[in-house]
Design a protein around this motif. Structure first.
Motif: not given
Length: 348
Positions: A71-100
């Protein structure tokens, strides 16, 4: 041995099999990934119930694993896939009607020749580093910028099968694919950067090669080298089975290290001596500790274990099987693992 019923169920909403779940540092968020190519994040409420907080389409292929950074780097999440990529995601605050919560794609790592099977962030004292295991047989280390999550650099890579005895003896591997399926960091601040790596190479029946080994980073040479091999036992079917997962326990002040792996129908555990002094001091291959068997519902069938995980203190080990059963072992005062509990998914 205790038999424990499930405490709660979480309706994931995934439309295909779930391949991995990951808690954040505080245990208050849970990320899941699936063959449906989506990621979902759940939050634990005041009533201890898990509530869906965010969901999004993430990859173009099966998502094998997700992992949270410290958490010292923030709410950062990584994912890996068969599509030959690794993706880095970060919470940016604020939701949508479908997501908190809202997670934004910060970077896409594309230095892979085949699908990526496993990822793990390094301990925070090492900085923002992500290790990944790929179906092209390589482990890659990407370094990120804590202040600019869009910036990631491939710093090093290595092929963990090169030092395998069969490879060194000239065993033909033509046409056999290698899969790096398990990675786990040594969390001890006193040692250099080290990874437990699990991989298997498959082809025709009876041609499976599997290996779990510890690799360390030479700070002077700036390269990764083999620290020691962890010898594998045959599984309950009497064959060399695929390594599906590895986990390196927190040492919590102990001078020794403990590593576990899911290998076919077995869970295998190794106790290693102090690793200080490497690479000047060489280590011999390590044999697994005796581990009490899991009493299966049907003795005729040998279940495949897919995941292993140590508790925060490194004194309890859990392993999940393909049918949803979970076994838990505990270290006793003599340092031996005793079967402590079995969790039955069918028991309410």
């Amino acid at each position: 041995m205790l038999k424990i019923a499930q405490d709660a169920q979480v309706a994931s909403g995934h439309t295909c099999p779930i391949h991995h779940v990951a808690h954040d540092y505080f245990g208050m968020r849970l990320a899941t990934c699936s063959s449906d190519k989506t990621i979902r994040v759940f939050e634990k409420g005041e009533d201890d119930k898990w509530v869906l907080a965010s969901q999004w389409n993430a990859h173009k292929g099966v998502i094998w694993k997700v992992g949270w950074a410290h958490p010292e780097f923030g709410q950062v999440l990584a994912s890996c896939s068969d599509d030959r990529t690794v993706m880095i995601w970060s919470e940016i605050g604020g939701g949508t009607p479908d997501s908190k919560l809202t997670f934004q794609l910060m970077a896409t790592l594309t230095d892979f020749e085949k699908g990526v099977r496993c990822i793990t962030f390094a301990p925070n004292h090492m900085g923002l580093i992500l290790a990944s295991g790929c179906n092209d047989g390589k482990v890659r280390l990407h370094h990120g910028s804590a202040t600019k999550l869009q910036e990631w650099t491939l710093q090093s890579d290595f092929s963990p099968d090169l030092d395998h005895p069969a490879t060194a003896a000239g065993f033909s591997t033509a046409g056999l694919s290698i899969y790096v399926t398990g990675l786990s960091w040594n969390k001890n601040r006193g040692d250099c950067a080290m990874l437990a790596v699990g991989w298997w190479r498959g082809g025709e029946p009876g041609m499976t090669m599997s290996n779990v080994a510890v690799w360390g980073f030479h700070t002077e040479r700036k390269t990764w080298g083999l620290v020691t091999r962890l010898e594998l036992e045959l599984d309950r079917r009497g064959s060399m089975a695929e390594v599906r997962d590895v986990d390196w326990a927190n040492s919590c002040g102990r001078t020794t290290h403990v590593i576990a792996a899911a290998v076919g129908s077995t869970v295998q555990v190794w106790k290693l001596p102090s690793l200080s002094g490497w690479p000047i001091r060489k280590l011999e291959p390590v044999v697994p500790l005796p581990l009490p068997e899991v009493r299966e519902a049907s003795a005729a069938s040998a279940l495949t274990f897919w995941q292993v995980g140590w508790s925060v203190t490194g004194t309890s080990l859990a392993a999940s099987a393909e049918d949803g059963h979970v076994a838990v072992w505990k270290l006793d005062m003599a340092g031996h693992l005793q079967l402590h509990a079995a969790l039955d998914p069918e028991t309410k």
